[in-house]
Design a protein around this motif. Structure first.
Motif, PDB file in Angstrom:
ATOM      1  N   ARG A 115      -0.676  83.013  27.993  1.00  0.00           N
ATOM      2  CA  ARG A 115      -1.482  83.039  26.775  1.00  0.00           C
ATOM      3  C   ARG A 115      -2.591  81.979  26.810  1.00  0.00           C
ATOM      4  O   ARG A 115      -2.422  80.937  27.448  1.00  0.00           O
ATOM      5  CB  ARG A 115      -0.613  82.822  25.527  1.00  0.00           C
ATOM      6  CG  ARG A 115       0.018  81.434  25.428  1.00  0.00           C
ATOM      7  CD  ARG A 115       0.916  81.374  24.204  1.00  0.00           C
ATOM      8  NE  ARG A 115       2.039  82.293  24.358  1.00  0.00           N
ATOM      9  CZ  ARG A 115       2.577  82.982  23.356  1.00  0.00           C
ATOM     10  NH1 ARG A 115       2.104  82.829  22.125  1.00  0.00           N
ATOM     11  NH2 ARG A 115       3.575  83.806  23.579  1.00  0.00           N
ATOM     12  N   ALA A 116      -3.692  82.313  26.166  1.00  0.00           N
ATOM     13  CA  ALA A 116      -4.808  81.364  26.021  1.00  0.00           C
ATOM     14  C   ALA A 116      -5.293  81.496  24.593  1.00  0.00           C
ATOM     15  O   ALA A 116      -5.763  82.554  24.186  1.00  0.00           O
ATOM     16  CB  ALA A 116      -5.926  81.707  27.003  1.00  0.00           C
ATOM     17  N   ILE A 117      -5.159  80.409  23.836  1.00  0.00           N
ATOM     18  CA  ILE A 117      -5.483  80.432  22.415  1.00  0.00           C
ATOM     19  C   ILE A 117      -6.529  79.346  22.129  1.00  0.00           C
ATOM     20  O   ILE A 117      -6.380  78.208  22.579  1.00  0.00           O
ATOM     21  CB  ILE A 117      -4.247  80.106  21.548  1.00  0.00           C
ATOM     22  CG1 ILE A 117      -3.011  80.858  22.023  1.00  0.00           C
ATOM     23  CG2 ILE A 117      -4.545  80.330  20.068  1.00  0.00           C
ATOM     24  CD1 ILE A 117      -3.052  82.321  21.780  1.00  0.00           C
ATOM     25  N   THR A 118      -7.535  79.698  21.382  1.00  0.00           N
ATOM     26  CA  THR A 118      -8.547  78.726  20.977  1.00  0.00           C
ATOM     27  C   THR A 118      -8.688  78.769  19.458  1.00  0.00           C
ATOM     28  O   THR A 118      -8.726  79.850  18.866  1.00  0.00           O
ATOM     29  CB  THR A 118      -9.897  79.047  21.635  1.00  0.00           C
ATOM     30  OG1 THR A 118      -9.737  78.986  23.039  1.00  0.00           O
ATOM     31  CG2 THR A 118     -10.961  78.055  21.202  1.00  0.00           C
ATOM     32  N   ILE A 119      -8.733  77.590  18.853  1.00  0.00           N
ATOM     33  CA  ILE A 119      -8.906  77.490  17.406  1.00  0.00           C
ATOM     34  C   ILE A 119     -10.106  76.594  17.124  1.00  0.00           C
ATOM     35  O   ILE A 119     -10.256  75.530  17.743  1.00  0.00           O
ATOM     36  CB  ILE A 119      -7.632  76.918  16.740  1.00  0.00           C
ATOM     37  CG1 ILE A 119      -6.483  77.920  16.898  1.00  0.00           C
ATOM     38  CG2 ILE A 119      -7.874  76.590  15.271  1.00  0.00           C
ATOM     39  CD1 ILE A 119      -5.202  77.507  16.204  1.00  0.00           C
ATOM     40  N   MET A 120     -10.973  77.049  16.208  1.00  0.00           N
ATOM     41  CA  MET A 120     -12.073  76.213  15.732  1.00  0.00           C
ATOM     42  C   MET A 120     -11.950  76.094  14.221  1.00  0.00           C
ATOM     43  O   MET A 120     -11.578  77.050  13.541  1.00  0.00           O
ATOM     44  CB  MET A 120     -13.415  76.831  16.093  1.00  0.00           C
ATOM     45  CG  MET A 120     -13.657  76.868  17.598  1.00  0.00           C
ATOM     46  SD  MET A 120     -15.308  77.455  18.013  1.00  0.00           S
ATOM     47  CE  MET A 120     -15.198  79.134  17.428  1.00  0.00           C
ATOM     48  N   THR A 121     -12.303  74.912  13.694  1.00  0.00           N
ATOM     49  CA  THR A 121     -12.076  74.654  12.273  1.00  0.00           C
ATOM     50  C   THR A 121     -13.348  74.190  11.574  1.00  0.00           C
ATOM     51  O   THR A 121     -14.193  73.526  12.163  1.00  0.00           O
ATOM     52  CB  THR A 121     -11.012  73.558  12.096  1.00  0.00           C
ATOM     53  OG1 THR A 121     -11.468  72.374  12.756  1.00  0.00           O
ATOM     54  CG2 THR A 121      -9.684  73.968  12.684  1.00  0.00           C
ATOM     55  N   ALA A 122     -13.460  74.542  10.306  1.00  0.00           N
ATOM     56  CA  ALA A 122     -14.550  74.058   9.447  1.00  0.00           C
ATOM     57  C   ALA A 122     -13.959  73.736   8.093  1.00  0.00           C
ATOM     58  O   ALA A 122     -13.025  74.396   7.649  1.00  0.00           O
ATOM     59  CB  ALA A 122     -15.630  75.127   9.303  1.00  0.00           C
ATOM     60  N   GLY A 123     -14.500  72.737   7.443  1.00  0.00           N
ATOM     61  CA  GLY A 123     -14.036  72.402   6.096  1.00  0.00           C
ATOM     62  C   GLY A 123     -13.524  70.982   6.041  1.00  0.00           C
ATOM     63  O   GLY A 123     -13.866  70.143   6.877  1.00  0.00           O
ATOM     64  N   ASN A 124     -12.707  70.724   5.054  1.00  0.00           N
ATOM     65  CA  ASN A 124     -12.151  69.384   4.825  1.00  0.00           C
ATOM     66  C   ASN A 124     -11.439  68.866   6.077  1.00  0.00           C
ATOM     67  O   ASN A 124     -10.517  69.505   6.589  1.00  0.00           O
ATOM     68  CB  ASN A 124     -11.171  69.483   3.647  1.00  0.00           C
ATOM     69  CG  ASN A 124     -10.601  68.149   3.263  1.00  0.00           C
ATOM     70  OD1 ASN A 124      -9.899  67.519   4.039  1.00  0.00           O
ATOM     71  ND2 ASN A 124     -10.918  67.703   2.057  1.00  0.00           N
ATOM     72  N   LEU A 125     -11.878  67.692   6.580  1.00  0.00           N
ATOM     73  CA  LEU A 125     -11.350  67.193   7.847  1.00  0.00           C
ATOM     74  C   LEU A 125      -9.872  66.831   7.761  1.00  0.00           C
ATOM     75  O   LEU A 125      -9.117  67.037   8.712  1.00  0.00           O
ATOM     76  CB  LEU A 125     -12.171  65.991   8.326  1.00  0.00           C
ATOM     77  CG  LEU A 125     -11.828  65.442   9.716  1.00  0.00           C
ATOM     78  CD1 LEU A 125     -12.069  66.487  10.790  1.00  0.00           C
ATOM     79  CD2 LEU A 125     -12.644  64.191  10.027  1.00  0.00           C
ATOM     80  N   ALA A 126      -9.431  66.305   6.617  1.00  0.00           N
ATOM     81  CA  ALA A 126      -8.011  65.982   6.459  1.00  0.00           C
ATOM     82  C   ALA A 126      -7.175  67.259   6.578  1.00  0.00           C
ATOM     83  O   ALA A 126      -6.124  67.280   7.223  1.00  0.00           O
ATOM     84  CB  ALA A 126      -7.779  65.315   5.106  1.00  0.00           C
ATOM     85  N   THR A 127      -7.672  68.327   5.974  1.00  0.00           N
ATOM     86  CA  THR A 127      -6.954  69.598   6.048  1.00  0.00           C
ATOM     87  C   THR A 127      -6.917  70.137   7.469  1.00  0.00           C
ATOM     88  O   THR A 127      -5.868  70.529   7.981  1.00  0.00           O
ATOM     89  CB  THR A 127      -7.631  70.633   5.124  1.00  0.00           C
ATOM     90  OG1 THR A 127      -7.532  70.181   3.776  1.00  0.00           O
ATOM     91  CG2 THR A 127      -6.971  71.992   5.249  1.00  0.00           C
ATOM     92  N   THR A 128      -8.081  70.135   8.149  1.00  0.00           N
ATOM     93  CA  THR A 128      -8.107  70.760   9.470  1.00  0.00           C
ATOM     94  C   THR A 128      -7.325  69.927  10.483  1.00  0.00           C
ATOM     95  O   THR A 128      -6.659  70.486  11.354  1.00  0.00           O
ATOM     96  CB  THR A 128      -9.553  70.967   9.955  1.00  0.00           C
ATOM     97  OG1 THR A 128     -10.229  69.709  10.039  1.00  0.00           O
ATOM     98  CG2 THR A 128     -10.312  71.883   9.011  1.00  0.00           C
TER      99      THR A 128
END
Lengths: 243, 243
Positions: A43-56
């Motif tokens: 498996r190869a999984i990539t996650i990118m996040t936007a928004g409140n830094l504490a949450t991400t």
């Protein structure tokens, strides 16, 4: 703010994210927004996040922690059987993190909100990209909507719409993403370099093609200045509107 | 939503606005957002509005009414001595309209908000453009910020930044505005054709060069499709990012 794009091509997937976080213009820093989990061949999984830094950051830490402790391995993004299950898991975890923050005196729970792009491939399945909302629900890329943007999406969208082609090469796709990012960083101070890039080739189950595009990258500079000149050139060739 | 641009050139001023108003995607209509007051040889004033339609219509009606009844002529946009005084007057009237709506049960007064672009020239003064905020205060175009956008400003901004030149002709400026509008209508359903256009030549004190660009305008279509092709062409000529 943030700018991330996850794009599906015939050849595979391409992810790009900026790295600027800001709590006002007088308080900004570099933070990674792209995270990968890779079991080569499986498996190869990539996650990118936007928004409140504490949450991400909480989201990523929880996902990471749960993928490490074997007794807590299920549910884990290293145990889920399909990309759809991974999207459900990430969505549920995101909802949990936001719910944890919300009751502590703050009524506007969307202040803690975040959006997430999850993409990748699991052995036996097709490459897929999902966009996950703060409520924990999500949508998947389709042929009609072959890419997702999160964060400051507007400035860089027109060129994506005009130039995207599912048959394009990885080189062209990265060039397209750089043009889109360039338009965004020129218009919104809260999106900034360096950019993180990942290229995932369909079926490879290998997410090691990761690189960081720094401010002094000569090709990025050539694309950025060349794009300005090319736009002006293209503009002069258009027919005039007689007034 | 709405999209309006007011731009200052060496030659004069150019204004363009869309005409779509919407209260949700299931309720949209055509409404003019560009209004002119012209006393040939003395003053030429153009106002464009974005925001709550009830607010902007009230604003225009009040300005219009006060310019017609002689006993109420002072303050009036037909009596003010300078463009700055007109901007103050429009700002005060806008604030008054919003305040009138606000107390009637609705707490979020910015729901009634609107932004306004005011431009033109009065005999003895220079052409000027102001952007007026819901609070009634305002800013003026400068050499560094030679144009104002209101409404859905983001999609169409990158090309404005890249291609604007104060020395450009009216023809080129209209072409630039059409490209910017085209990028916006392609990305946001709540901005729609036809577009209203006004060209004001410095010192003419004549705001009669007004036209409406309809959906079937052949030059607009040539610019729209030509721009897509030109972008793709410009894109292929950029250097590739080797991955």
């Amino acid at each position: 703010m943030t700018y991330c794009i996850g794009m599906r091509l015939n050849q595979g997937l391409v992810f790009m994210s900026d790295t600027r976080t800001s709590a006002g213009v007088d308080n900004f820093a570099v933070a990674k927004k792209m995270f990968t989990w890779n079991v080569p061949g499986e498996r190869a999984i990539t996650i990118m996040t936007a928004g409140n830094l504490a949450t991400t950051q909480s989201l990523i830490s929880l996902l990471e922690e749960r993928s490490k402790s074997p007794e807590d391995r299920n549910p884990s993004i290293l145990a889920a059987d399909t990309m759809f299950q991974i999207a459900r898991l990430v969505g549920a975890t995101l909802k949990e993190v936001i719910a944890d923050s919300a009751p502590s005196g703050q009524t506007a729970s969307d202040k803690f909100g975040a959006s997430v792009i999850v993409g990748g491939q699991i052995h036996g399945g097709q490459p897929a990209i999902f966009m996950i909302y703060p409520a924990g629900n999500f949508i998947e890329v389709t042929e009609d909507t072959p890419f997702f943007q999160i964060g400051e999406t507007k400035y860089g969208k027109p060129i994506l719409i005009r130039a995207y082609d599912p048959a394009m090469s990885f080189e062209d796709a990265v060039k397209l993403l750089l043009v889109s990012f360039d338009s965004t960083v020129k218009s919104n101070l809260s999106v900034g370099m360096p950019f993180d890039l990942q290229i995932y080739e369909s079926g490879s189950l290998d997410s090691s093609r990761v690189s960081r595009i720094e401010e002094d990258d000569p090709v990025y500079h050539a694309i950025s200045s060349g794009w300005g000149a090319a736009l002006r050139d293209a503009f002069t060739k258009l027919p005039s509107y007689r007034v």
